[in-house]
Design a protein around this motif. Structure first.
Motif, short mmCIF file in Angstrom:
data_model
loop_
_atom_site.label_atom_id
_atom_site.label_comp_id
_atom_site.label_asym_id
_atom_site.label_seq_id
_atom_site.Cartn_x
_atom_site.Cartn_y
_atom_site.Cartn_z
N PHE A 14 42.98 33.47 46.22
CA PHE A 14 43.16 33.69 44.78
C PHE A 14 44.63 33.71 44.40
O PHE A 14 45.00 33.28 43.31
CB PHE A 14 42.48 34.99 44.34
N SER A 18 45.12 30.34 42.09
CA SER A 18 44.86 30.77 40.72
C SER A 18 45.98 31.69 40.26
O SER A 18 46.83 32.09 41.06
CB SER A 18 43.51 31.49 40.62
N LEU A 20 45.14 34.55 38.79
CA LEU A 20 44.52 35.87 38.71
C LEU A 20 45.38 36.88 39.45
O LEU A 20 45.95 36.58 40.50
CB LEU A 20 43.11 35.82 39.29
N PRO A 21 45.51 38.10 38.91
CA PRO A 21 46.44 39.09 39.47
C PRO A 21 45.97 39.63 40.83
O PRO A 21 45.19 40.57 40.91
CB PRO A 21 46.46 40.20 38.41
N VAL A 22 46.45 39.00 41.87
CA VAL A 22 46.08 39.38 43.24
C VAL A 22 47.36 39.60 44.03
O VAL A 22 48.30 38.80 43.95
CB VAL A 22 45.23 38.29 43.91
N VAL A 42 37.01 30.72 45.05
CA VAL A 42 37.92 30.61 43.91
C VAL A 42 37.40 29.57 42.93
O VAL A 42 37.39 29.77 41.72
CB VAL A 42 39.34 30.25 44.37
N VAL A 45 34.54 30.93 40.85
CA VAL A 45 34.99 31.87 39.81
C VAL A 45 35.62 31.10 38.64
O VAL A 45 35.32 31.36 37.48
CB VAL A 45 36.00 32.88 40.40
N LEU A 46 36.49 30.15 38.95
CA LEU A 46 37.12 29.36 37.89
C LEU A 46 36.07 28.53 37.15
O LEU A 46 36.14 28.36 35.93
CB LEU A 46 38.20 28.45 38.46
N GLY A 49 34.21 30.66 34.71
CA GLY A 49 35.02 30.85 33.50
C GLY A 49 34.99 29.63 32.61
O GLY A 49 34.91 29.73 31.37
N LEU A 78 44.12 28.67 34.29
CA LEU A 78 44.01 29.65 35.37
C LEU A 78 44.68 29.20 36.67
O LEU A 78 44.72 29.96 37.64
CB LEU A 78 42.55 30.01 35.62
N THR A 79 45.17 27.98 36.70
CA THR A 79 45.94 27.50 37.86
C THR A 79 47.38 27.14 37.45
O THR A 79 48.10 26.52 38.24
CB THR A 79 45.28 26.27 38.50
#
Length: 261
Positions: A14, A18, A20-22, A42, A45-46, A49, A78-79
Motif C-alpha cells: 500500500f 497507493s 493511502l496513509p501507510v 491493493v 481496494v482501489l 473505490g 489514489l496512485t
C-alpha cells in the motif's frame, strides 16, 4: 507466512502502490517480496473505490460515460498518477530508438514526449470507453469490471517481480522488487487470483460471466507479459516506470475484454 511478515508486506504494497496513509517500516527484499505478493489486494481496494465512485454518480443521475470517467479517475488519484506517468515514460523509452542507457535517461526526465502523450491518451480513452460500455449494461457489471481491472493491473506486477526478471537500474523501485518472488509462488498467486475472480464472476453473473472474468485476467497478464519481455530486451530489465506501464496495460486489456460481447 507469519502475521508480522504479512503486515510488513501489506504496508510495503500500500505504501508503494497507493497514496493511502501507510507507514512502511521495512524496505528490504523480504518486505518487497511480501509487498509484491499483496499487490492484488491493493488493486482490489482501489478497484472498489473506483466502482463506488461510478455507482454514486449513476445514483445521482449521471450517465455511463461520466461514471466511467470517475472510475478511471479514482485509481489515478489514489496512485498520484504514477502508473499513468510510468506508461507514458515507458512509451517514450521504447519509441526513442536510442540505446538502452539513453532510453533510460529519457524515461527519467520530467517531461513527456510525443510517444508518451499519444500512449497516455489512447490508454485513458480505451479505459473510459470500455467502462462506459459495461456501465451502460449494468452498474453491477461496471463496478465489478473496475475491481477486476484493478486486481489484474497489480497481479501483473506480482508476475513481473518473479525470480529471473532483472532490474534495469541499480536503484529505484525496479531494483527493490526485481526478482523477489519465487517463480512457483508467483504462479501460485496468479492461479489463485484467477480462480477467485472467475468464481466471483460466476456467482454474480453466471457461468459465462465467470469465464469471461477469468479470461479478462488471463489476457491482461498475457499482454503485460509481452510488454515486460519487450522492456527487458530493450532496457535490460525493469524500472518503476515499466511497472507503471505494465499495470496500466493490464488494466486496459482486462476492461476491453469485459466490454466485448
Amino acid at each position: 507466512m507469519s502475521s508480522i511478515p504479512a503486515a510488513h508486506g501489506l504496508r510495503f504494497a500500500f505504501g508503494t502502490l497507493s497514496v493511502l496513509p501507510v507507514n512502511v517500516t521495512r524496505w528490504d527484499r523480504g518486505a518487497a517480496r511480501g509487498g509484491m505478493l499483496c499487490a492484488p489486494v491493493v488493486g482490489a481496494v482501489l478497484g472498489l473505490g473506483a466502482g463506488l465512485a461510478g455507482l454514486v454518480l449513476l445514483l445521482l443521475g449521471a450517465g455511463p460515460l461520466l461514471a466511467a470517467v470517475a472510475s478511471v479517475a479514482v485509481p489515478a488519484v489514489l496512485t498520484r498518477g504514477l502508473h499513468l506517468d510510468g506508461v507514458a515514460d515507458t512509451a517514450d523509452g521504447l519509441g526513442s530508438g536510442r540505446p538502452a542507457e539513453d532510453a533510460l535517461r529519457i524515461m527519467k526526465q520530467s517531461d513527456i514526449g510525443p510517444f508518451g502523450v499519444l500512449t497516455l491518451v489512447f490508454v485513458l480513452l480505451a479505459q473510459v470507453a470500455a467502462l462506459a460500455e459495461v456501465y451502460s449494461g449494468s452498474w453491477v457489471r461496471g463496478a465489478f469490471a473496475a475491481v477486476v481491472s484493478g486486481v489484474a493491473a497489480r497481479l501483473a506486477l506480482t508476475l513481473a517481480a518473479r525470480a529471473g526478471v532483472p532490474a534495469a537500474r541499480p536503484e529505484g523501485l525496479g531494483a527493490a522488487v526485481a526478482g523477489v518472488v519465487p517463480v512457483r509462488v508467483t504462479y501460485g498467486v496468479v492461479a489463485g487470483v484467477g480462480v477467485g475472480v472467475t468464481a466471483v464472476g460466476a456467482v454474480c453473473f453466471g457461468v459465462y460471466g465467470g469465464v469471461r472474468s477469468g479470461l479478462a485476467v488471463l489476457l491482461a497478464l498475457v499482454v503485460a507479459e509481452a510488454l515486460l519481455r519487450r522492456c527487458i530486451r530493450r532496457f535490460g530489465g525493469i524500472t518503476g516506470d515499466v511497472f507503471g506501464g505494465l499495470a496500466e496495460t493490464a488494466a486496459t486489456a482486462s476492461l476491453v475484454v469485459l466490454a466485448l460481447g
